[in-house]
Scaffold this active site. Structure first.
Site, short mmCIF file in Angstrom:
data_model
loop_
_atom_site.label_atom_id
_atom_site.label_comp_id
_atom_site.label_asym_id
_atom_site.label_seq_id
_atom_site.Cartn_x
_atom_site.Cartn_y
_atom_site.Cartn_z
N LYS A 107 2.08 9.02 1.98
CA LYS A 107 1.18 8.99 2.75
C LYS A 107 1.28 11.06 3.37
CE LYS A 107 3.67 4.69 4.63
NZ LYS A 107 4.52 4.62 3.60
C1 LIG Z 1 3.83 3.19 2.11
C2 LIG Z 1 4.60 3.28 1.16
C3 LIG Z 1 4.26 2.11 0.32
C4 LIG Z 1 3.51 1.73 0.77
O1 LIG Z 1 1.68 1.87 1.20
P1 LIG Z 1 0.86 0.47 1.66
O2 LIG Z 1 -0.11 1.63 2.02
O3 LIG Z 1 1.74 0.60 3.10
O4 LIG Z 1 0.69 -0.24 0.93
C5 LIG Z 1 4.83 2.43 -0.56
N1 LIG Z 1 5.64 2.97 -1.33
C6 LIG Z 1 6.08 4.57 -0.88
C7 LIG Z 1 6.64 5.36 -1.74
C8 LIG Z 1 6.07 4.00 1.00
O5 LIG Z 1 6.61 5.05 1.23
#
Ligand SMILES: *Cc1c(COP(=O)(O)O)cnc(C)c1O
Length: 436
Positions: A107
């Site tokens: 993220k």
């Molecule tokens: C947010 C997140 C996901 C999922 O990602 P999306 O874009 O919501 O599909 C997967 N793994 C981790 C560690 C995350 O923080």
């Protein structure tokens, strides 16, 4: 760059406008009207260059027209002090590690660009804007770190008291400055409801110049498409064929960014959407019926989403055509039990320590090869979080000690700065009034 809404009932907007509004006024999600295409030759030229150079080359063609001379480079330099890395597990299996940023999850790639781009666009304005974020964990830490000390922007972050892990809480409550953390006596849904109520309050909206930074913002998706170019081009250079791309998915923003990258020329034989027990999409792929439902708790909790909000974008990108979607995407649901088994198998087989989200992905690749096509091309699985972020379960499963990365250790030493708040809109409004 121009963007349209999936609901087709809002005007076409610029990137800058989509960045600050998040969701389109008609309730839809923004999608680029046109995408540039990168040739294989131009991509191959970047496989040995630093990530930021490739990022700049591609972003320049997507959103370059909206930044003044040198502006895009400034934003990229402020956003990316980190880069992805590839770990090769075997001849036909590699992991794209996206957890080397400040809060140890993928993220950071989206949040950092979004924050620094907003800061850039606001640099000559004298009024501050306030971004409201409700978080159950990972989003809050990535957003708080990305906006920390960005001029002209205040972050007010609401989280449910006692319902996030200690490391997550410390990552967004220990920064201070322009980051205000509110510890709400309630659930994540209560936090979200408070944020929505604030946006409905006209008086407040005008006084505080409210904006949002959640995962449906196109300002997060576009920078997330860049590492697909980087990882897939590297794998293609090694093997000479387009790789399978596996994405551990929850809200389906990350995989949607991958599909955008693929449209722009990033090589991908096919996408695998790896989900946990929240199986609305894997069931859709198997049956053709989409039945969203309330989320259930799992070990890979950042993917506990029962109604993935980015699904609307993917459906739109494939003209709402089931055959077109499944031609490009396969999906499987991995239980907690299978996640733990995969963690052990990967550690024993490759001496690689993977976090629970990444294990959901690696298990999905194993199943795809077994059920669908054993002779398939090499696979690139996205690793979405550092194992140290989920060290309790990793240590318990593997019987080893996971060293916490420096960034985490330091943040655990700092002081928590959060204001307690009842689940009460009047109190929330008063607090925002004082802050802004
Ligand atoms: C947010 C997140 C996901 C999922 O990602 P999306 O874009 O919501 O599909 C997967 N793994 C981790 C560690 C995350 O923080």
């Amino acid at each position: 760059m121009k963007l349209y809404s999936t609901r087709r009932n809002s005007p076409v907007v610029s990137f800058r406008e989509a960045l600050f509004t998040g969701q389109a006024p008609d309730g839809g999600l923004y999608i680029p009207c046109e995408l540039p295409t990168m040739t294989p030759e131009s991509l191959a030229a970047f496989t040995d260059k630093p990530y930021k150079e490739m990022a700049h080359y591609i972003l320049q063609q997507i959103v370059g027209d909206e930044f003044g001379s040198g502006g895009l480079q400034t934003v990229i330099d402020r956003a990316y002090s980190f880069a992805p890395a590839i770990s090769t597990l075997s001849e036909n299996l590699a992991v794209l590690e996206l957890f080397h940023g400040p809060t140890l999850s993928f993220k950071d790639f989206g949040a950092q660009f979004m924050a620094k781009a907003m800061g850039y666009f606001l640099q000559n304005e004298d009024r501050e804007i306030t971004i409201l974020v409700a978080t159950s964990g990972d989003t809050g830490s990535a957003v708080a770190h990305a906006y920390h000390k960005v001029q002209g922007i205040r972050i007010v972050l609401l989280y449910p008291s006692g319902k996030v892990s200690l490391t997550q809480e410390m990552q967004f409550t220990s920064l201070g400055d322009n980051i205000t953390a509110l510890e709400v006596d309630g659930t994540f849904d209560d936090c979200q409801a408070l944020v929505k109520a604030a946006f409905r309050d006209r008086e407040l909206r005008q006084r505080a110049r409210l904006s949002s930074a959640n995962s449906i913002n196109i300002g997060r998706l576009i920078p997330q498409s860049l590492y697909y170019f980087w990882g897939a081009a590297k794998l293609k250079a090694m093997h000479g064929v387009d790789p399978l791309i596996c994405v551990p998915s929850g809200n389906f923003g990350n995989i949607c960014a991958g599909m955008l990258a693929n449209r722009m020329g990033a090589p991908a034989a096919r996408f695998i959407a790896a989900v946990n027990a929240n199986a609305a999409i894997s069931e859709y792929v198997q049956t053709g019926e989409y039945k969203p439902r309330p989320s259930v708790r799992t070990l890979s909790n950042a993917m506990d989403v029962g109604r993935p909000s980015n699904w609307e974008r993917i459906v739109d990108m494939f003209d709402n055509d089931y055959d077109k979607i499944v031609e490009r995407m396969w999906s499987t649901s991995v239980s907690d039990k299978a996640t733990v088994a995969a963690m052990k198998r990967i550690y024993n087989q490759f001496s690689y320590v993977a976090d629970p989200h990444t294990c959901v992905g690696l298990e999905a690749v194993r199943r795809y090869r077994q059920n669908q096509a054993p002779q398939q091309p090499p696979a690139l699985t996205l690793s979405t979080a550092h194992p140290g972020k989920f060290h309790e379960i990793v240590e318990k499963t593997l019987g080893i000690t996971v060293e916490l990365p420096q960034a985490l250790q330091e943040c655990l030493k700092r002081k928590k700065q959060a204001q307690s708040m009842a689940n009460d809109f009047d109190q929330f409004k008063e607090l925002l009034w004082e802050l802004t």
